[in-house]
Design a protein around this motif. Structure first.
Motif, mmCIF file in Angstrom:
data_model
loop_
_atom_site.group_PDB
_atom_site.id
_atom_site.type_symbol
_atom_site.label_atom_id
_atom_site.label_comp_id
_atom_site.label_asym_id
_atom_site.label_seq_id
_atom_site.Cartn_x
_atom_site.Cartn_y
_atom_site.Cartn_z
ATOM 1 N N UNK A 426 -16.711 3.491 3.601
ATOM 2 C CA UNK A 426 -17.988 3.840 2.980
ATOM 3 C C UNK A 426 -17.837 5.134 2.174
ATOM 4 N N UNK A 427 -18.924 5.515 1.533
ATOM 5 C CA UNK A 427 -18.980 6.782 0.803
ATOM 6 C C UNK A 427 -19.844 7.794 1.536
ATOM 7 N N UNK A 428 -19.873 7.708 2.850
ATOM 8 C CA UNK A 428 -20.692 8.653 3.615
ATOM 9 C C UNK A 428 -20.336 10.088 3.239
ATOM 10 N N UNK A 429 -21.362 10.920 3.137
ATOM 11 C CA UNK A 429 -21.198 12.301 2.662
ATOM 12 C C UNK A 429 -20.636 12.378 1.246
ATOM 13 N N UNK A 430 -20.800 11.273 0.509
ATOM 14 C CA UNK A 430 -20.309 11.197 -0.873
ATOM 15 C C UNK A 430 -18.803 11.442 -0.958
ATOM 16 N N UNK A 431 -18.088 10.888 -0.003
ATOM 17 C CA UNK A 431 -16.627 10.977 -0.006
ATOM 18 C C UNK A 431 -16.071 9.728 -0.690
ATOM 19 N N UNK A 432 -15.241 9.859 -1.708
ATOM 20 C CA UNK A 432 -14.656 8.680 -2.372
ATOM 21 C C UNK A 432 -13.727 7.924 -1.431
ATOM 22 N N UNK A 433 -13.689 6.621 -1.570
ATOM 23 C CA UNK A 433 -12.786 5.816 -0.754
ATOM 24 C C UNK A 433 -11.349 5.957 -1.251
ATOM 25 N N UNK A 434 -10.388 5.986 -0.310
ATOM 26 C CA UNK A 434 -8.989 6.205 -0.692
ATOM 27 C C UNK A 434 -8.384 5.001 -1.396
ATOM 28 N N UNK A 435 -7.267 5.213 -2.094
ATOM 29 C CA UNK A 435 -6.539 4.083 -2.658
ATOM 30 C C UNK A 435 -5.774 3.324 -1.583
ATOM 31 N N UNK A 436 -5.361 2.111 -1.936
ATOM 32 C CA UNK A 436 -4.481 1.313 -1.084
ATOM 33 C C UNK A 436 -3.168 1.139 -1.832
ATOM 34 N N UNK A 437 -2.081 1.490 -1.177
ATOM 35 C CA UNK A 437 -0.748 1.417 -1.772
ATOM 36 C C UNK A 437 0.091 0.433 -0.977
ATOM 37 N N UNK A 438 0.749 -0.480 -1.668
ATOM 38 C CA UNK A 438 1.667 -1.419 -1.024
ATOM 39 C C UNK A 438 3.085 -0.877 -1.109
ATOM 40 N N UNK A 439 3.812 -0.981 -0.004
ATOM 41 C CA UNK A 439 5.217 -0.566 0.013
ATOM 42 C C UNK A 439 6.087 -1.768 0.320
ATOM 43 N N UNK A 440 7.251 -1.792 -0.322
ATOM 44 C CA UNK A 440 8.204 -2.878 -0.095
ATOM 45 C C UNK A 440 9.537 -2.487 -0.696
ATOM 46 N N UNK A 441 10.603 -2.598 0.106
ATOM 47 C CA UNK A 441 11.946 -2.380 -0.404
ATOM 48 C C UNK A 441 12.173 -1.032 -1.043
ATOM 49 N N UNK A 442 11.522 0.001 -0.529
ATOM 50 C CA UNK A 442 11.747 1.339 -1.051
ATOM 51 C C UNK A 442 10.898 1.709 -2.253
ATOM 52 N N UNK A 443 9.966 0.850 -2.640
ATOM 53 C CA UNK A 443 9.083 1.165 -3.762
ATOM 54 C C UNK A 443 7.630 1.088 -3.314
ATOM 55 N N UNK A 444 6.761 1.722 -4.088
ATOM 56 C CA UNK A 444 5.338 1.758 -3.757
ATOM 57 C C UNK A 444 4.523 1.558 -5.017
ATOM 58 N N UNK A 445 3.397 0.879 -4.871
ATOM 59 C CA UNK A 445 2.510 0.683 -6.011
ATOM 60 C C UNK A 445 1.072 0.579 -5.528
ATOM 61 N N UNK A 446 0.151 1.028 -6.352
ATOM 62 C CA UNK A 446 -1.265 0.950 -6.014
ATOM 63 C C UNK A 446 -1.738 -0.491 -6.181
ATOM 64 N N UNK A 447 -2.425 -1.016 -5.152
ATOM 65 C CA UNK A 447 -3.020 -2.353 -5.284
ATOM 66 C C UNK A 447 -4.547 -2.277 -5.305
#
Length: 472
Positions: A426-447
């Motif tokens: 949620x955005x309780x206290x007007x806090x932005x929701x975090x990103x989700x990052x996928x990791x695989x084989x030593x690399x990471x990317x935002x999904x």
């Protein structure tokens, strides 16, 4: 902080570890581990690199583990069903965690997807999922949601009330199609973790009682725009063992048998709810054992009534994505609070909280935690990891032993956050929701892109910049 804690201040299951840096295998992703530098690595990527690149709080999802769990669950039920002389479908329960990328992962591994709203349906379709391999749940599906599901050719709609039967029938008739539906029933079995309660009556919002379900099926069979394909039953969440499923199967198969003289009942969907380990106290039943026990119970009940075993379906969500998730936080403040006697509890405040993990506040859920950027030789200290929201119930990890030298700026990792954390954010206290990052084989990317305060302000009509009207 060196005093021995009173057991009244510590959950019975929590023991002070010999090594407060160790990662319990059942709780963490299979590929999680520490490098020679003591830094936690997830999917081959250092937690410090993830935090530096994407910030904190940060949801990290191990793609390889999600895919592996999907394959394992599908194989377990397929093999158990084959031994019982039938087949099994597996649907991923999208409410656990849904994004277009996750839909692509699980469908590529042979799973269908269970959605519960028009929004979840839109995500699955945007990911390219085959509508025939989707199922739509919900106790109050909106008319536009029903219309959209019928329009795209959804594989099944799980109807939840007499009113909904008529609504789905009308939507299908309007479009000149025959819509396949299942009837959700309450077996009177409620299963939560280690225990289950069997009752004769239901007091909940979902589904039909076993008695009322027969009339519901009769009505469906009268309507030319509907095709009755089976029963659906879900008994709970975070379930260990098969006892609750076996008791429920006996009741639902009895209903299944009573419906057969009126026509085919080709499918029996027994839902999901299979548990995972959140702490060292949890001992989840291996999915192969669950599959074998549940399917064997259905087969026994069918044999006792001299009826064939129907095709079976299951809807795991947490069991596929839960352990694949880890949330990273940065420690902001640390303070010792004196409890009874000479006991201190470390309050470790992090830069997230109940806005990114509501489960402890909602359900009293327990989690684990470890330092992610270093190891420590300091003695374990009783700690409570709390968030930064203006609520006393804003607790991330109620009780854990962390190295006693935890300090502001430390990176903290909380495992088993793949299910229901992002979904309930949620955005309780007007806090932005975090990103989700996928990791695989030593690399990471935002999904899933994280939010900013500007994103939140953009929805505030008076705070957002005025949009000029188009000239006539």
């Amino acid at each position: 902080m060196s005093a021995t804690p009173s057991r009244a201040s510590v959950p019975d299951w929590l023991e002070a570890p010999d090594d407060a840096n160790a990662l319990a295998p059942a709780v963490w992703p299979d590929a999680a581990g520490r490098g020679d530098d003591g830094v936690l690595r997830l999917g081959g990527v250092a937690a410090t690199d993830l935090a530096a690149r994407f910030g904190t709080p940060l949801y990290v999802l191990d793609e390889d583990l999600v895919r592996a769990r999907a394959r394992r669950v599908r194989a377990a039920f397929a093999e158990a069903a084959s031994r019982a002389g039938t087949t099994a479908r597996v649907y991923y329960a999208g409410k656990a965690f849904l994004s277009t990328e996750v839909v692509r992962w699980v469908t590529a591994e042979g799973l269908g997807v269970d959605v519960a709203t028009g929004g979840e349906l839109a995500v699955a379709l945007a990911a390219g999922a085959d509508p025939q391999r989707l199922g739509l749940h919900g106790n109050n599906k909106l008319l536009p949601e029903i219309a959209r599901a019928v329009e795209v050719g959804i594989g099944s709609i799980i109807v939840d009330s007499r009113i909904e039967i008529e609504r789905v029938a009308a939507a299908a008739a309007e479009r000149g199609v025959v819509q396949s539906v299942l009837v959700r029933v309450n077996s009177g079995v409620h299963a939560e973790t280690h225990d289950f309660l069997a009752t004769a009556h239901e007091d909940q919002k979902f589904g039909f009682t076993l008695t009322d379900a027969e009339a519901a099926v009769a009505r469906i069979r009268e309507l030319p725009s509907l095709r009755f394909i089976g029963l659906h039953c879900h008994i709970g969440s975070q379930i260990f063992g098969t006892a609750g499923f076996e008791e429920s199967a006996a009741r639902v198969v009895e209903l299944h048998a009573r419906l057969l003289p009126g026509g085919d009942v080709p499918l029996l969907n027994l839902g999901g709810g299979f548990g995972i380990a959140y702490t060292t106290a949890d001992d989840p039943t291996p999915i192969e054992q669950l599959a074998e026990g549940i399917v064997a119970a259905v087969a026994r009940e069918c044999a006792a009534r001299s009826i064939p075993v129907p095709e079976l379906a299951f809807e795991p969500g947490r069991a596929i994505v839960g352990q694949a998730g880890v949330t990273l936080y940065e420690v902001g403040t640390v303070k010792a609070v004196r409890l009874s006697g000479d006991l201190d509890r470390l309050y470790v405040s992090v830069d997230g909280g109940m806005s990114d993990n509501a489960r402890p506040a909602l359900y009293g859920a327990h989690y684990s935690a470890r330092l992610a950027a270093r190891t420590s030789t300091a003695a374990p200290a009783l700690a409570r990891v709390v968030g930064r929201h203006c609520e006393s119930g804003d607790i991330v990890v109620d009780a854990e032993y962390l190295p006693g030298d935890v300090v502001p700026g430390d990176l903290l990792a909380v495992p088993a956050t793949g299910a229901y954390c992002y979904s309930l954010a949620s955005n309780y206290n007007y806090v932005p929701r975090p990103p989700v990052v996928a990791v695989s084989g030593g690399s990471a990317r935002v999904i899933v892109r994280g939010e900013t305060v500007d994103d939140l302000l953009a929805r505030d009509v008076l705070a957002a910049p005025a949009v000029p009207e188009e000239s006539a």
